[in-house]
Design an enzyme around this catalytic site. Structure first.
Site, short mmCIF file in Angstrom:
data_model
loop_
_atom_site.label_atom_id
_atom_site.label_comp_id
_atom_site.label_asym_id
_atom_site.label_seq_id
_atom_site.Cartn_x
_atom_site.Cartn_y
_atom_site.Cartn_z
N GLY A 1 41.28 43.49 34.03
CA GLY A 1 40.51 43.08 32.85
C GLY A 1 39.36 44.02 32.55
O GLY A 1 39.00 44.24 31.39
N ASP B 1 37.84 33.84 33.54
CA ASP B 1 38.30 32.83 34.50
C ASP B 1 38.51 33.54 35.83
O ASP B 1 39.64 33.83 36.22
CB ASP B 1 39.61 32.20 33.98
CG ASP B 1 40.13 31.14 34.91
OD1 ASP B 1 39.42 30.78 35.88
OD2 ASP B 1 41.26 30.66 34.69
#
Ligand code: AG3
Length: 273
Positions: free
Chosen positions: A140, A157
């Site tokens: 990410g 998350d």
């Protein structure tokens, strides 16, 4: 008759741990990033642990997943698209689909989390079969550096800020996130237990405050996470305004929670201000 009792424990400090009595251990693998264990517990159904820390259980995952998606959903303009970083179990994507998001990009670093979730939590991971969800297996942090798409919501998350997730609590990462948010878009991150992980909450809050002018933390009760009291922190370039719209109840989330979860106990305020 069982002669031996089996327990899985997550250690919170040198002197305290939470133990789940387990019927069986269903899986234990070491991936390039982390160790993944899966247990069938008596009280919470299947439980996924990463590096010895509880990530989700069948019985209480709704609290975390509702709170990381539904709270930011009701602020600012109605969101249509989202980026999820982490979230390889599919739980966050599933809640966003329920909220009628049209496009969701989910960047999960560890393919094994997705595979394990598809096998053991098929209802939760079913979100990955939906056409509106684009799953990217990759880092990410690199994704937000090397792409330019804008999102109304970005959901971080992540696991605890040690090992692979450390960078997901850094100011540099939050700066890259900012480039991907629409004008009144909102980023939200899980920010740990204010009781056992003060560091996670202050890293998230302070890091986001360096980058965004509007930052707010909120709390939820998650029985299987350290201390049960869990924090989330959201940030935006624009001021937060709750939309005047009927709120859909979750199992945990409702209209009162939308307001009340922002009322922080004094010891929590001390960590972030
Ligand atoms: N990710 C955040 C879990 C952090 C739990 N920490 C702990 N048990 N020490 C949750 C993943 C669910 N999608």
């Amino acid at each position: 008759m069982r002669l031996i009792e089996n327990w899985f424990s997550e250690r919170y400090s040198d002197n305290l741990q939470l133990s789940f009595r387990v019927k069986d251990q269903l899986l234990s693998i070491k991936t390039d990033y982390q160790r993944i264990d899966l247990f069938d517990t008596y009280d919470f159904g299947k439980l996924l642990s990463i590096d010895g820390t509880v990530q989700l259980t069948e019985k209480d995952e709704y609290v975390y997943h509702e709170m990381i998606t539904m709270i930011p959903y009701y602020f600012n303009k109605k969101p249509k698209n989202a980026l999820i970083i982490g979230g390889g179990d599919g739980g966050a994507a599933k809640r966003l689909l329920k909220l009628n998001f049209e496009n969701i990009v989910n960047a999960e670093i560890d393919q094994n989390v997705v595979e394990v979730s598809k096998k053991y939590f098929p209802e939760i991971a079913s979100s990955f079969n939906d056409k509106r969800v684009k799953l990217i297996i990759g880092d990410g942090i690199k994704y937000v550096k090397n792409s330019s798409e804008k999102f109304d919501r970005i959901i971080i998350d992540s696991t605890d800020p040690v090992g692979p997730a450390e960078g997901l609590f850094s100011e540099e990462f939050y700066r890259d996130i900012k480039n991907h948010l629409t004008d009144d878009g909102i980023v939200v991150t899980q920010s740990g237990s204010p009781y056992y992980q003060e560091g996670a909450l202050s890293l998230a809050y302070k890091g986001l405050s360096e980058v965004f002018s509007n930052v707010k933390s909120y709390l939820a009760f998650i029985p299987t996470y350290p201390s049960g009291l869990w924090s989330f922190t959201m940030a935006s370039k624009s001021e937060f305004t709750v939309r005047d719209e009927n709120v859909i109840n979750g199992i945990y989330f409702n209209k009162d929670v939308l307001t009340g979860s922002f009322y922080l106990p004094e010891f929590v305020k001390k960590i972030i201000y």
